[in-house]
Structures are given as structure tokens and as C-alpha cells.
Design a protein around this motif. Structure first.
Motif, PDB file in Angstrom:
ATOM      1  N   PHE A  78       0.820  -1.221   0.000  1.00 34.87           N
ATOM      2  CA  PHE A  78       0.000   0.000   0.000  1.00 34.87           C
ATOM      3  C   PHE A  78       0.851   1.267   0.000  1.00 34.87           C
ATOM      4  N   ARG A  79       1.907   1.293   0.852  1.00 36.29           N
ATOM      5  CA  ARG A  79       2.561   2.587   1.099  1.00 36.29           C
ATOM      6  C   ARG A  79       3.978   2.709   0.546  1.00 36.29           C
ATOM      7  N   TRP A  86      -1.739   2.751  -2.547  1.00 36.82           N
ATOM      8  CA  TRP A  86      -2.140   4.117  -2.148  1.00 36.82           C
ATOM      9  C   TRP A  86      -1.305   5.177  -2.841  1.00 36.82           C
ATOM     10  N   ALA A  87      -0.325   4.733  -3.644  1.00 36.80           N
ATOM     11  CA  ALA A  87       0.395   5.710  -4.478  1.00 36.80           C
ATOM     12  C   ALA A  87      -0.391   5.925  -5.771  1.00 36.80           C
ATOM     13  N   GLN A  88      -1.286   4.952  -6.105  1.00 36.07           N
ATOM     14  CA  GLN A  88      -2.063   5.052  -7.360  1.00 36.07           C
ATOM     15  C   GLN A  88      -3.528   5.416  -7.101  1.00 36.07           C
ATOM     16  N   TYR A  89      -4.041   4.979  -5.923  1.00 37.46           N
ATOM     17  CA  TYR A  89      -5.472   5.203  -5.649  1.00 37.46           C
ATOM     18  C   TYR A  89      -5.623   5.940  -4.315  1.00 37.46           C
ATOM     19  N   ASP A  90      -6.732   6.635  -4.158  1.00 44.16           N
ATOM     20  CA  ASP A  90      -7.001   7.354  -2.907  1.00 44.16           C
ATOM     21  C   ASP A  90      -7.850   6.461  -2.006  1.00 44.16           C
TER      22      ASP A  90
END
Ligand code: APR
Length: 249
Positions: free
Chosen positions: A34-35, A41-45
Motif C-alpha cells: 500500500f505505502r 495508495w500511491a495510485q489510488y485514494d
């Protein structure tokens, strides 16, 4: 090499030995974490995709995101790290795994004592009657076979409470462990990120194997910033050598 030798010695001596795994455990199975830089979470919110609000107000985006993750699961399989942990459990070295992961790869590798803190994408849950279905039903038009209600992924969304029983079991395991090893987690999310502190406060040695720094590194007894697969493979070689020197008891 010294760090891996230390970890191997602790694994041979300390009982119970408990693992807390995070998404870094499954990147070598081609599932993104994810991080880290290439994480989800670098591609999606996450606020737009992994929350109850998103499920209610952005259902198309929400379900497309989880269908993508269920599809990715179908193409993934346990990596050598998962298999080594399952083998250590069989050999009586590892007592239990507490995982933040929802991919079910520890169980697929053969681990039997696995506590899933954040649920599993292997199942879907009906928002009406609560009945569980295989997670792949989300791919077919997410309706409950029992009541026709809307299915949802059986995972903990941001803002939701964790299921009580797994969290209580995870806290019990952390408080009774003599060796607590974190594998592939940024320790960014509570309450999972409280477990290493509970283990340390109750007298356990705490080791962290993670490519990047974590907020707990300063309190850990051992930090190895390398790939999990290679570290576990090297550790297993040393453990196996020492076990064979000890011979049958
Ligand atoms: N070897 C070692 N470390 C790795 C590897 C690897 N092969 N691959 C990734 N990592 C590290 C990354 O550098 C990162 O620090 O694993 C860590 C994974 O951290 P996160 O992506 O934050 O995943 P995790 O800690 O499991 O996230 C916790 O957050 O979004 C929620 O519910 C989600 O369960 C997840 C929770």
C-alpha cells in the motif's frame, strides 16, 4: 550476515515465536503493498475507495477497485516466505501468524494458526443478511445467493472497527510471545501497529524485517532492512543447520 544469524538463534530458542505480517509479505507474490512507492495508495485514494462512505456513495468505483483486487488474488500464489513460515509452524518453531493481509496466502501455503485482523478477500459478506459467499462472487454482480442483498468484500474498511475476536487473540499472542517478528509492514495502521509495543512491554524480543524504516525501529531489538524472501531463506538455512547439529532429542 550477523543479523540473520541472530534471528536464527532467537527462533531456535524463543517460545512462543509469533509473526505479524503485512502487505510486504505478499509483494513477492506479485500483489502490491500500500505505502511503498509502487503501492496501491500511491495510485489510488483510499478515502475514495476503501471506506464505507465510498461503498455507499461511489459504488461503481468501490466495487471496481475490489473486483480488481479479487482478480489479482486469482493470479497470485504463496511465495517462498509464506512457505518457510508454514514449514516453521510444522516443525514446531513458529506458534502463530497475525496478519493484516486479506489475501489468504499464509493459509494457502499451509499455515494453520493464522489470525486475520482485517478480514479476507477470499470471502464476501451480504450487507443484508450477513451470509458469507466466496469472494469471487463479487466478480459476478454482487448479490447474495441467500437473500439477493448486496454483497461487500469481507474486509475491514477504513473507519470500521476490526472484528473483536481476532484482535483479542492477536493481543493475547503478542502479550505471551517471547519472540515477535514483524514481516513487511510499515506499522502505519492501528490497532495492528500496537502489537509490537505490547510484545516488547511483556518481555518479548521484537525483530522487524522490512525494506523501509518503520516508526517502531527505535524500540525493536533487531531491524533488518532487506527483502523478506531472501532473509527468511537465509534464516531457514541457518536454523536447519543448527537443528541438524542438535540431532534427535
Ligand atoms: N521485503 C521486505 N519489505 C517489503 C517487501 C519485501 N519483499 N515488499 C514491501 N515491503 C515493505 C514496504 O517497504 C512497506 O514498508 O512492506 C511495507 C508494507 O507496508 P504497507 O504497504 O503500509 O502495508 P501494511 O503495513 O500491511 O498496511 C497495513 O493498511 O491500507 C491498510 O488495510 C491495509 O492491511 C493494510 C494496512
Amino acid at each position: 550476515m550477523k543479523d540473520v544469524e541472530t534471528l536464527a538463534e532467537w527462533i531456535l530458542e524463543a517460545r512462543p515465536f509469533v509473526v505479524l505480517s503485512g502487505a510486504g509479505m505478499s509483494t513477492e507474490s506479485n500483489l502490491p503493498d500500500f505505502r511503498s512507492r509502487q503501492g496501491l495508495w500511491a495510485q489510488y485514494d483510499p478515502a475514495r475507495l476503501a471506506t464505507e462512505w465510498a461503498m455507499e456513495n461511489r459504488p461503481d468505483e468501490f466495487y471496481a477497485f475490489y473486483r480488481m483486487r479479487v482478480e489479482a488474488l486469482k493470479a497470485s500464489s504463496p511465495n517462498r516466505g509464506h512457505r518457510i513460515l508454514a514449514d516453521w509452524e510444522r516443525r514446531g518453531l513458529l506458534s502463530a501468524i497475525v496478519t493484516q493481509n486479506v489475501d489468504g496466502l499464509h493459509q494457502e501455503a499451509g499455515s494453520r494458526s493464522v489470525v486475520e485482523l482485517h478480514g479476507s478477500l477470499r470471502t464476501a459478506r451480504c450487507r443484508g443478511c450477513g451470509a458469507k459467499s466466496p469472494g469471487v462472487r463479487l466478480l459476478e454482480g454482487p448479490f447474495c445467493p441467500a437473500c439477493g442483498g448486496r454483497l461487500r468484500p469481507d474486509v475491514v474498511l477504513f473507519g470500521e472497527n476490526l472484528p473483536e475476536a481476532p484482535l483479542e487473540e492477536a493481543e493475547r499472542l503478542a502479550s505471551t510471545a517471547r519472540l515477535f517478528v514483524v514481516l513487511g509492514s510499515s506499522l502505519a495502521v492501528s490497532p495492528a501497529n500496537r502489537l509490537p509495543g505490547i510484545a516488547a512491554a511483556c518481555g518479548a524480543k521484537v525483530a522487524i524485517v522490512n525494506r523501509e524504516a518503520t516508526p517502531f525501529d527505535g524500540r525493536a531489538h533487531l531491524v533488518i532492512q532487506r527483502g523478506i524472501g531472501e532473509v527468511l531463506a537465509e534464516t531457514d538455512r541457518i536454523v536447519s543447520e543448527k537443528e541438524s547439529l542438535k540431532g534427535p532429542v
